[in-house]
Every structure is written in C-alpha cells, then in structure tokens.
Design an enzyme around this catalytic site. Structure first.
Site, mmCIF file in Angstrom:
data_model
loop_
_atom_site.group_PDB
_atom_site.id
_atom_site.type_symbol
_atom_site.label_atom_id
_atom_site.label_comp_id
_atom_site.label_asym_id
_atom_site.label_seq_id
_atom_site.Cartn_x
_atom_site.Cartn_y
_atom_site.Cartn_z
ATOM 1 N N ARG A 71 0.885 -1.174 0.000
ATOM 2 C CA ARG A 71 0.000 0.000 0.000
ATOM 3 C C ARG A 71 0.914 1.213 0.000
ATOM 4 N NH1 ARG A 71 -5.423 0.649 2.291
ATOM 5 N NH2 ARG A 71 -5.976 -1.434 1.724
ATOM 6 N N SER A 173 -8.321 0.380 -1.413
ATOM 7 C CA SER A 173 -9.539 0.491 -0.607
ATOM 8 C C SER A 173 -9.974 1.945 -0.421
ATOM 9 C CB SER A 173 -9.302 -0.221 0.722
ATOM 10 O OG SER A 173 -10.493 -0.275 1.446
ATOM 11 N N ASP A 328 -17.321 1.269 0.922
ATOM 12 C CA ASP A 328 -16.079 1.990 0.655
ATOM 13 C C ASP A 328 -15.727 1.751 -0.823
ATOM 14 O OD1 ASP A 328 -15.234 -0.622 0.873
ATOM 15 O OD2 ASP A 328 -13.415 -0.143 1.982
ATOM 16 N N ASP A 330 -13.722 0.059 -2.660
ATOM 17 C CA ASP A 330 -13.553 -1.282 -3.245
ATOM 18 C C ASP A 330 -14.625 -2.248 -2.752
ATOM 19 O OD1 ASP A 330 -12.414 -1.381 -0.687
ATOM 20 O OD2 ASP A 330 -11.111 -3.049 -1.238
ATOM 21 N N ASP A 332 -15.551 -3.605 -0.040
ATOM 22 C CA ASP A 332 -15.429 -4.728 0.898
ATOM 23 C C ASP A 332 -15.973 -4.366 2.285
ATOM 24 O OD1 ASP A 332 -13.312 -3.087 1.619
ATOM 25 O OD2 ASP A 332 -11.833 -4.695 1.746
ATOM 26 N N ARG A 333 -16.338 -3.092 2.476
ATOM 27 C CA ARG A 333 -16.887 -2.707 3.770
ATOM 28 C C ARG A 333 -18.217 -1.985 3.570
ATOM 29 N NH1 ARG A 333 -13.109 0.451 7.179
ATOM 30 N NH2 ARG A 333 -12.992 1.756 5.346
ATOM 31 N N THR A 406 -6.498 -8.846 15.368
ATOM 32 C CA THR A 406 -7.102 -7.844 14.494
ATOM 33 C C THR A 406 -6.703 -8.043 13.041
ATOM 34 O OG1 THR A 406 -5.383 -6.474 15.448
ATOM 35 C CG2 THR A 406 -7.626 -5.805 15.841
ATOM 36 N N GLU A 430 -15.394 -7.192 12.132
ATOM 37 C CA GLU A 430 -14.486 -6.347 12.904
ATOM 38 C C GLU A 430 -15.054 -4.940 12.985
ATOM 39 O OE1 GLU A 430 -10.608 -6.294 11.075
ATOM 40 O OE2 GLU A 430 -11.332 -5.260 9.304
ATOM 41 N N LYS A 444 -13.786 -9.754 4.369
ATOM 42 C CA LYS A 444 -14.955 -8.886 4.485
ATOM 43 C C LYS A 444 -15.548 -8.648 3.106
ATOM 44 C CE LYS A 444 -11.769 -4.998 5.063
ATOM 45 N NZ LYS A 444 -10.458 -5.544 5.345
#
Ligand SMILES: *[C@@H]1O[C@H](CO)[C@@H](O)[C@H](O)[C@H]1NC(C)=O
Ligand SMILES: *[C@@H]1O[C@H](CO)[C@@H](O)[C@H](O)[C@H]1NC(C)=O
Length: 619
Positions: A71, A173, A328, A330, A332-333, A406, A430, A444
């Site tokens: 990233r 993301s 978001d 991408d 995934d959330r 986490t 999470e 996720k």
C-alpha cells in the site's frame, strides 16, 4: 545504500553537488526504465524543482511487502506503486508460488482491480493488473484477469470457487486518491499470513531485474493462457449469495439509498438486491460511477462518517428513504445510517452493525434449522478489539464465539480451519465496518453484507420496527455493550515501549501487571506481545503473539474490557474499551457514565505518566 553511493560518486567525480549527484542516479534510473513516460516526466519535474527530499523518499527504500501486500502512493521509485515495482513484486510472487505449488501451471491465479488512476504518474489499477498478468503469463501460468473493475471480495471468491493457487487485487480500498495497493490471497481463499509475507518479500528481492516479457502486457492480453472470469464469476457469485436470502420481501416498499462513494460498488450492489428480490436501492447519482478523483468527498471512507454521506442524506430526504447504505470504494466494507424520529441521521458504528448483522444471521439460521444439536456446530468470530456482543449472544444461544487477532486475514484463515473441520461459520466481523456473512468469501464483503442488511431492514419494516429499535432489543436480551475507542499520537518508539513495559512490571518485577486501575479492579490480563494470559491454566495466551507490536488487554470485574495496542502503520497508541453489562441492566445512562469513568481512569493511570510525550487525538 543511497548515502554511500552518494559518497562514492562525490569522490569519483568531485564536480557534483549533493542535489546533482542524486539527480544523476535518478536520471540513470529513468534512462534505463523509461517504460512509462509519465512516471519519467514526474521524475524530471521533481529534478527541475530540486525536490531532493521528495526524490529521496521515492528512491531510498523499497515498500515493505507485508501480509496485507503493498500500500503506497502511485509515483516513481521503489517506495511507490508504479509499473516497475508492480513487475518486481509480481515476479517475486510468481517465483514464490512456483516454489509452493508444483501445479501452479495447471491451476493459475486470479487478478482483479478497482477504479483507481493517477494521471500524473500514469499509474492505474487496471494497467498494474495487466502488467501483473503479463508476468505470470510469461512463465506459462494461466491468469484469470477480470476485464472490468470488481469489488475486492470477488477475488477471494474466485480463488475458492475455481480452486486457484492465489489471487491478487489491485486496490487501495478507502485510502486517499494518490495511493494504490496490491492485496494477496492464498489458495485457501484467505489473505496470506506469516511466513508467506517474508517468503514473498525475499523472492521479490531476488527477482528485481524485469524479465523482458514482463513489460509486454499487450501481448499477454492476447495470450490463450489469459481468461476473463467476469461473466461466470458475476453469475456464480450472485447465485451463491442468494443462498443467504431467507425470506422474500420483494413486495415490500422499504426505500433504501446506496452510495458506492465513487468506487466499484454500484452495479454489484444493484445486482445483489436483485438477487435478493429486493426493491433496487436509490443510487447517489454524483457518486455512483467510478471516479479516481473522488470529487465529492474529502476522504473516500464511509467510516469517517457524515461528510461522506451528505449527498446520500439529501437523496434520502428527497425520496423519503429512511436508511442509507454506503460501501467503501472497493466495496469490501459497509456503513449504515438510519433516520431517527428527531429527523437526525444515526450512523451506526461497526460494532453496532456487527450486533445487528450477527443477530440477523442467527435469527435466519434458527428458522431454517430445527435440529437443536446443530447449534453446537455453529461459529461466529470477531477480532479482539471488536465488541464482545456476539460472545453474549453465543453464550445464551449455545453456539461458539471466538476471538482472533485484528485484521480479516486472521478471521479468514480461522474460518477456513473451522470449515475444514466441518463446522459452520455463520458470521465474522471487525469494528472497522468489515463483515463476512458468507463463507464463500473468506474476507470482508460489503456487497453480500449490503443485500443481507437490505433484507433485514425489509423484515424489520414488516414487523413495524427498525434498526435502532432492533439494536436496543438485542441489548435488552443479551446485555448492553457500550464501546469507546480512541488513541494517542506518539512518534517516539522508546516512549511507547516504556509505557507498555511499565504495565508489565507494575509491581516491580516481570509479569506483575496492575490489579487495579483507579477504583476499578482488574480480573484478567492478556499480553499478546509477550504471550502472557492469566486467564489460561499455564498463563500462556492461546492467540498468536507478536513481539514486534504492543498489545495488552485487561478484563475488569465490572464487565469492562480494555485493549491498548500500537498500530502497525500509524504513529498511534490505540485503545478500545467496552462495558459488557448483564442482561436486564438497561440503565444506559449509568452504564455510559461507568464507561466514561473507566476510560478516564485508564488515561490517568496508564497513559498520563508519559503525558507530555503523547498528543491526544485531534478533535
Ligand atoms: C423505530 O421503531 C420504534 C419501535 O417500533 C419506533 O418507536 C420508532 O419511532 C421508530 N423510529 C423511526 C424513526 O421510525
Ligand atoms: C476476559 O473475560 C472473558 C469472559 O469471561 C474471557 O473469555 C477472556 O479470556 C478474559 N480475558 C481477557 C484478557 O479478555
């Protein structure tokens, strides 16, 4: 080492000033690798402007390849995401996979990408994906390269569904627009865990020289080893998540607004609602199509809350919708907000949504499973820093709840183990608004979560209730769980270290942790830096420990839980606190006060001795 090379050059040539020497190397670099003229132009501009610090940042040390992959900002140099570093990374990854899988050439890999692009450096997720594909194809490895943008969860889905060796998703993301990333999945469909990160990192270092065919993405796109899984996976994904659709509320008129925040989510969430036979959500027009500039928001992160949702609320008001769903970029959330009687919007926290979705998943499961014994085979997971509400539900309902470290890589891998043992993994979450509602994606997934939430909302509407009310009902039944999370900023590793060491030697010797914090007594301590847990028979923690990061959890006798940890990527000491009340105690005002007092005591006793070296979270 740049510093030494500088020195060498000075001695050899004498004529170069410090800035010029640096530029000399950069020029050399650019001359050798002028494959992307925009990246080269960016370097030339930086040279012209004498941006020595910026150049040094870009060229001095390589991005670290971790379990989350890469990233970084898009731009020139080994510290940035660009054509060259994508090729180098993929060459290393390819060699590492060859070492691990004798049948890599039969099974292949999948590559997906989001809508990110950086006009200045010429980088884009799509272009990076085609270079990554070229690397694999040049080695005879079949590549399933999506022909269009996809949500991140489609990559782990494809790995599992097609039985591939690995998956790559090019995405950053919810990061700022100049960033990009490279996320990696293993053959088990979950994100990689150690030691794969170290193995891949080593293989990257050993394969830095670009193979000639690696640049040739155009040829690669015509190669018969390249397949486009887009249509098949699109169809299969929605068929699979449809299994999680339990009731049919299509006739129902509940109005929902959806925003994909300029990312990839729009078409997929529309399809997911269709697969669930739900009324299509109203899409926020200004944000529904991919836009690498994220023009209408400051940060493309729905977790940041209201600013990101302003346009969604406005659309909801116009259409008379009472719920807003936000992915978001991408997808995934998932964030959810609901309009309250006061006409204000309530943005649910990740923990509150974990409670709602966890309750709903179990509610649906119970309706389909009359066999009482089956509940013993059932699991829900959440990370150590997320709410323990599902533990309370599990305790009462008789299923299993487990904590993992986490990060979804831990939950994905643990879920895989449990599935391999024949268990049912119903749900994992999470607090950072990440939800896994279907084991077909071991990460996720904001697309399936959106449709499942849509169905839950439709169901609640038929019962004349809503999310806020249902959340209160869950808390009434299983006990209120009130959370308060924050952090301190600290740039000094020594300060961080002595702060945590003080807690480990509170009574003067090793493992003498505090037994009280102000007026609150501590009933258990778990230290995942050292592996100590006085709740276990031999004082040994069950979860994996990591000596390179700090993390201590305290249980309090009043039902409080507090975790203090350092963040791997930011100069922060984060703390996560929760008060888990017993069922029947619904004096929320008093519970909130108790939690506030507990947090004050923690700050005063555990942080304040280092107070002048810590900065509080900005308001
Ligand atoms: C949510 O449901 C509760 C209970 O049914 C009700 O009292 C409340 O008014 C509802 N809220 C809204 C905003 O409709
Ligand atoms: C805290 O209490 C819970 C519930 O009894 C237990 O499972 C956990 O292991 C305890 N310790 C820590 C450090 O959370």
């Amino acid at each position: 080492d740049f510093e030494n090379e500088d020195y060498e050059l000075k001695n050899q040539c004498g004529i170069y000033s410090c800035v010029n020497k640096m530029c000399f190397f950069v020029c050399l670099f650019v001359c050798f690798f002028t494959q992307n003229p925009k990246t080269a132009a960016m370097v030339q501009n930086m040279m012209k402007e004498g941006a020595v610090e910026a150049l040094r940042k870009c060229f001095s040390s390589r991005m670290e390849f971790g379990t989350a992959g890469l990233r970084a900002a898009m731009g020139p140099g080994i510290a940035c995401m660009n054509d060259l570093t994508i090729i180098q990374t993929t060459q290393g990854f390819c060699r590492y996979l060859e070492e691990n899988f004798g049948n890599l050439k039969e099974r292949g890999v999948v590559i997906g990408y989001d809508a990110r692009a950086h006009p200045t450096s010429g980088g884009s997720s799509k272009h990076f994906s085609s270079l990554a594909a070229a690397v694999f194809i040049s080695q005879g490895v079949p590549v399933h390269l999506f022909s269009d943008i996809t949500p991140t969860p489609f990559v782990p889905f494809t790995v599992s569904h097609l039985g591939l060796c690995a998956g790559i998703m090019v995405t950053a993301s919810h990061n700022p627009k100049q960033d990009n990333g490279y996320k990696v999945y293993w053959e088990n469909g979950a994100q990689i865990v150690s030691p794969h990160d170290k193995g891949i990192s080593k293989a990257i270092e050993e394969n830095l020289e670009p193979w000639p065919e690696s640049w040739n993405s155009e040829e690669a796109l015509k190669n018969p080893l390249l397949k486009d899984p887009y249509q098949d996976i699109h169809r299969e994904y929605f068929k699979v998540i449809q299994k999680h659709c339990h009731h049919r509320y299509s006739q129902h008129t509940v109005k929902i607004v959806h925003t994909s925040v300029h990312g990839v989510g729009h078409a997929f969430v529309q399809s997911a609602f269709k697969a669930f036979d739900l009324r299509p959500p109203y899409a926020v027009e200004e944000q529904k199509d991919p836009d690498p500039e994220f023009s209408t928001v400051k940060y493309p992160n729905p977790e940041e809350g209201e600013g990101v949702l302003t346009l969604s609320f406005a659309l909801a008001e116009r259409e008379g919708a009472t719920v807003v769903l936000a992915n978001d970029p991408d997808a995934d959330r998932l964030a959810i907000a609901e309009k309250q009687e006061s006409a204000q919007w309530r943005l649910f926290s990740g923990n509150e949504l974990g409670a709602l979705l966890g309750w709903w998943m179990f509610h649906c499961w119970k309706q389909q499973n009359s066999d009482a014994a089956a509940v013993k085979n059932l699991y829900m997971l959440s990370s150590t820093v997320s709410s323990k509400i599902l533990r309370a539900v599990a305790l009462k309902e008789g299923f299993h709840f487990e904590e993992t470290l986490t990060g979804f890589k831990w939950m994905g891998n643990r879920a895989r183990d449990l599935l391999d043992q024949g268990k049912t993994v119903l749900f994992a979450f999470e607090e950072a608004i990440g939800y896994m509602c279907s084991p077909s994606v071991l990460d996720k997934d904001g697309v399936s979560a959106a449709a499942i939430a849509g169905e839950m909302i439709a169901y609640l509407t038929t019962k004349n209730t809503n999310l806020s009310q249902q959340l209160a009902t869950i808390y009434e039944e299983y006990g209120y769980h009130i959370c308060k999370n924050s952090y301190f900023i600290c740039h000094d590793q020594n300060v961080i270290c002595s702060l945590f060491e003080r807690l480990r030697n509170y009574g003067g010797q090793k493992d003498s942790y505090p037994t009280k914090c102000g007026r609150f007594s501590i009933s258990a301590v778990r230290d995942l830096t050292t592996g100590y847990d006085n709740n276990q028979p031999d004082n040994k923690a069950v979860l994996p420990t990591s000596s390179s990061s700090q993390m201590i959890t305290f249980n309090f006798s009043n039902g409080g839980v507090a975790t203090m940890r350092t963040s791997g990527t930011e100069p922060k000491i984060k703390y996560y606190t929760e008060l888990c009340a017993a069922p029947g105690n619904s004096d929320v005002k008093h519970l909130k006060k108790e939690l506030d007092d507990l947090v004050d005591a923690i700050v005063e006793n555990f942080f304040e001795p280092q107070k002048n070296k810590l900065q509080p979270k900005p308001e």
